[in-house]
Enzyme design. Structure first.
Site, PDB file in Angstrom:
ATOM      1  N   ASN A  44       0.862  -1.187   0.000  1.00  0.00           N
ATOM      2  CA  ASN A  44       0.000   0.000   0.000  1.00  0.00           C
ATOM      3  C   ASN A  44       0.897   1.235   0.000  1.00  0.00           C
ATOM      4  O   ASN A  44       1.441   1.616   1.031  1.00  0.00           O
ATOM      5  CB  ASN A  44      -0.897  -0.025   1.246  1.00  0.00           C
ATOM      6  CG  ASN A  44      -1.794   1.200   1.304  1.00  0.00           C
ATOM      7  OD1 ASN A  44      -1.894   1.959   0.336  1.00  0.00           O
ATOM      8  ND2 ASN A  44      -2.448   1.397   2.438  1.00  0.00           N
ATOM      9  N   TRP A  45       1.025   1.842  -1.167  1.00  0.00           N
ATOM     10  CA  TRP A  45       1.933   2.997  -1.294  1.00  0.00           C
ATOM     11  C   TRP A  45       1.314   4.272  -0.730  1.00  0.00           C
ATOM     12  O   TRP A  45       1.981   5.284  -0.625  1.00  0.00           O
ATOM     13  CB  TRP A  45       2.314   3.196  -2.768  1.00  0.00           C
ATOM     14  CG  TRP A  45       3.172   2.103  -3.335  1.00  0.00           C
ATOM     15  CD1 TRP A  45       3.713   1.048  -2.668  1.00  0.00           C
ATOM     16  CD2 TRP A  45       3.598   1.967  -4.704  1.00  0.00           C
ATOM     17  NE1 TRP A  45       4.457   0.254  -3.525  1.00  0.00           N
ATOM     18  CE2 TRP A  45       4.390   0.802  -4.783  1.00  0.00           C
ATOM     19  CE3 TRP A  45       3.380   2.704  -5.867  1.00  0.00           C
ATOM     20  CZ2 TRP A  45       4.964   0.358  -5.969  1.00  0.00           C
ATOM     21  CZ3 TRP A  45       3.944   2.273  -7.058  1.00  0.00           C
ATOM     22  CH2 TRP A  45       4.737   1.112  -7.108  1.00  0.00           C
ATOM     23  N   LYS A  46       0.042   4.229  -0.412  1.00  0.00           N
ATOM     24  CA  LYS A  46      -0.672   5.398   0.138  1.00  0.00           C
ATOM     25  C   LYS A  46      -0.431   6.630  -0.743  1.00  0.00           C
ATOM     26  O   LYS A  46      -0.249   6.503  -1.948  1.00  0.00           O
ATOM     27  CB  LYS A  46      -0.254   5.637   1.591  1.00  0.00           C
ATOM     28  CG  LYS A  46      -0.309   4.374   2.447  1.00  0.00           C
ATOM     29  CD  LYS A  46      -0.229   4.662   3.913  1.00  0.00           C
ATOM     30  CE  LYS A  46      -0.106   3.352   4.671  1.00  0.00           C
ATOM     31  NZ  LYS A  46      -0.370   3.471   6.084  1.00  0.00           N
TER      32      LYS A  46
ATOM     33  N   HIS B   2      -9.802   0.724   4.055  1.00  0.00           N
ATOM     34  CA  HIS B   2      -8.529   0.881   4.766  1.00  0.00           C
ATOM     35  C   HIS B   2      -8.753   1.786   5.982  1.00  0.00           C
ATOM     36  O   HIS B   2      -9.569   2.713   5.938  1.00  0.00           O
ATOM     37  CB  HIS B   2      -7.463   1.478   3.841  1.00  0.00           C
ATOM     38  CG  HIS B   2      -6.111   1.494   4.489  1.00  0.00           C
ATOM     39  ND1 HIS B   2      -5.716   2.510   5.329  1.00  0.00           N
ATOM     40  CD2 HIS B   2      -5.099   0.599   4.461  1.00  0.00           C
ATOM     41  CE1 HIS B   2      -4.495   2.235   5.784  1.00  0.00           C
ATOM     42  NE2 HIS B   2      -4.104   1.083   5.273  1.00  0.00           N
TER      43      HIS B   2
ATOM     44  N   GLU C 221      -7.282   4.226   7.212  1.00  0.00           N
ATOM     45  CA  GLU C 221      -7.170   5.677   7.009  1.00  0.00           C
ATOM     46  C   GLU C 221      -8.428   6.229   6.343  1.00  0.00           C
ATOM     47  O   GLU C 221      -8.816   7.371   6.577  1.00  0.00           O
ATOM     48  CB  GLU C 221      -5.899   5.994   6.212  1.00  0.00           C
ATOM     49  CG  GLU C 221      -4.660   5.833   7.093  1.00  0.00           C
ATOM     50  CD  GLU C 221      -3.451   5.244   6.419  1.00  0.00           C
ATOM     51  OE1 GLU C 221      -3.357   5.292   5.178  1.00  0.00           O
ATOM     52  OE2 GLU C 221      -2.576   4.715   7.141  1.00  0.00           O
TER      53      GLU C 221
ATOM     54  N   GLU D 137      -6.084  -5.349  10.274  1.00  0.00           N
ATOM     55  CA  GLU D 137      -5.070  -4.334  10.544  1.00  0.00           C
ATOM     56  C   GLU D 137      -5.470  -3.545  11.781  1.00  0.00           C
ATOM     57  O   GLU D 137      -6.275  -2.606  11.690  1.00  0.00           O
ATOM     58  CB  GLU D 137      -4.956  -3.366   9.367  1.00  0.00           C
ATOM     59  CG  GLU D 137      -4.628  -4.022   8.046  1.00  0.00           C
ATOM     60  CD  GLU D 137      -4.103  -2.994   7.066  1.00  0.00           C
ATOM     61  OE1 GLU D 137      -2.906  -3.018   6.791  1.00  0.00           O
ATOM     62  OE2 GLU D 137      -4.895  -2.151   6.617  1.00  0.00           O
TER      63      GLU D 137
ATOM     64  N   GLY E  18       1.443   2.180  10.734  1.00  0.00           N
ATOM     65  CA  GLY E  18       2.336   3.331  10.586  1.00  0.00           C
ATOM     66  C   GLY E  18       2.928   3.822  11.893  1.00  0.00           C
ATOM     67  O   GLY E  18       3.491   4.906  11.964  1.00  0.00           O
TER      68      GLY E  18
ATOM     69  N   SER F  20       2.669  -2.204  10.591  1.00  0.00           N
ATOM     70  CA  SER F  20       4.111  -2.124  10.861  1.00  0.00           C
ATOM     71  C   SER F  20       4.826  -3.454  10.636  1.00  0.00           C
ATOM     72  O   SER F  20       5.730  -3.816  11.396  1.00  0.00           O
ATOM     73  CB  SER F  20       4.368  -1.599  12.281  1.00  0.00           C
ATOM     74  OG  SER F  20       3.855  -0.286  12.404  1.00  0.00           O
TER      75      SER F  20
ATOM     76  N   GLY G 118       2.470  -1.165   4.456  1.00  0.00           N
ATOM     77  CA  GLY G 118       2.525   0.249   4.117  1.00  0.00           C
ATOM     78  C   GLY G 118       3.967   0.716   3.996  1.00  0.00           C
ATOM     79  O   GLY G 118       4.609   0.546   2.963  1.00  0.00           O
ATOM     80  N   GLY G 119       4.497   1.284   5.096  1.00  0.00           N
ATOM     81  CA  GLY G 119       5.824   1.910   5.066  1.00  0.00           C
ATOM     82  C   GLY G 119       6.908   1.044   4.422  1.00  0.00           C
ATOM     83  O   GLY G 119       7.668   1.510   3.561  1.00  0.00           O
TER      84      GLY G 119
HETATM   85  C1  PEP Z   1      -1.170  -0.170   5.758  1.00  0.00           C
HETATM   86  O1  PEP Z   1      -1.070   0.881   5.159  1.00  0.00           O
HETATM   87  O2  PEP Z   1      -2.111  -0.921   5.504  1.00  0.00           O
HETATM   88  C2  PEP Z   1      -0.164  -0.511   6.763  1.00  0.00           C
HETATM   89  C3  PEP Z   1      -0.266  -1.642   7.404  1.00  0.00           C
HETATM   90  O3  PEP Z   1       0.848   0.407   6.977  1.00  0.00           O
HETATM   91  P1  PEP Z   1       2.213   0.132   7.808  1.00  0.00           P
HETATM   92  O4  PEP Z   1       2.796  -1.150   7.278  1.00  0.00           O
HETATM   93  O5  PEP Z   1       3.073   1.331   7.512  1.00  0.00           O
HETATM   94  O6  PEP Z   1       1.840   0.027   9.237  1.00  0.00           O
END
Ligand code: PEP
Length: 254
Positions: free
Chosen positions: A10-12, A98, A100, A170, A176, A216, A237-238
């Site tokens: 997930n590049w957001k 998601h 967010e 999640e 994040g 994370s 994500g990150g």
């Molecule tokens: C996500 O964006 O779904 C996510 C899990 O982000 P991160 O890995 O940065 O926590």
């Protein structure tokens, strides 16, 4: 029952056009044509065509994904993107709900359900994201929140369409933040979600449905998480913004 793990990047709202192209190329090159898991990149809308071109050029098995969709077909919905538009850009899979979008943008459980159904009705695969906030976790509501979001998110979804649904558990407090659920806590939540799917559909269908963990995930913790019996890959994500880290996470899937 063996489920092929599924890992999403997930590049957001990150990267620019050149950066998205370069990252897509790195991910495709590093994973090769048999990544071992089903892999998808969830790309900002403006870069979908560019990244789709890279995937085709490299002959990669990586799938093209979008981070959101409209629940409407077309019309006066300024700023929204329809499933027809996504399909036109080569998108194969899409995120719905998601955290967010739920907690920053304010999407309701019902809206997420409408989006999931629209994706499936349009022929797209969907990753339905669910998970509790820290406050809800501390109040012992993790399983109740997951159940509420899954029931609303899958309302009207037929058993036949469930083959194109992946659930992403999640925990919001882990996204994040650098905090991760322990493998045991994540496994418990996943097993409870699988039992819920069995009660909503059938135990055979629940055994076939993939449940990703997100929050994370990094190369250093991926092995232990992915080894849990009910964790079938991850939504990243990150760490997905670094092709080497992302590859290490994909490779950590059994
Ligand atoms: C996500 O964006 O779904 C996510 C899990 O982000 P991160 O890995 O940065 O926590």
């Amino acid at each position: 029952m063996s489920r092929t793990p599924s890992v999403g990047a997930n590049w957001k709202m990150n990267l620019d056009r050149a950066g998205a192209e370069a990252l897509a190329r790195d991910v495709c090159d590093r994973l090769g044509d048999s990544p071992g898991a089903e892999v998808a990149v969830f790309v900002p809308f403006p870069y979908l065509l560019e990244v789709g071109r890279v995937i085709r050029e490299t002959g990669s098995a990586v799938r093209l994904g979008a981070q959101d969709l409209s629940e409407h077909d077309n019309g006066a919905f300024t700023g929204e993107v329809s499933t027809a538009m996504l399909l036109d850009c080569g998108v194969q899979t899409v995120l719905a709900g998601h955290s967010e979008r739920r907690h920053v943008i304010g999407e309701s459980d019902q809206l997420v359900g409408a989006k999931a159904r629209k994706a499936l009705d349009s022929g797209l695969d969907v990753i339905l994201c669910v998970g509790e906030t820290l406050e809800q976790r501390q109040a012992g509501e993790t399983n109740a929140i997951n159940e509420r979001q899954i029931r609303a998110g899958l309302e009207g979804v037929s058993p036949g369409d469930m083959a194109r649904v992946t659930i992403a558990y999640e925990p919001v407090w882990a996204i994040g933040t650098g905090m991760t659920a322990t493998p045991g806590d994540a496994q418990n939540a996943h097993a409870t979600i699988r039992a819920l799917l069995a009660s909503m559909f059938s135990s055979a269908l629940a055994q076939e449905t993939r449940i990703q963990y997100g929050g994370s995930v990094k190369p250093g913790n991926a092995g232990e998480l992915m080894a849990q019996p009910d964790i079938d890959g991850g939504l990243i994500g990150g760490a997905s913004l670094n092709a080497d880290d992302f590859r290490a996470i994909v490779r950590a899937c059994p």
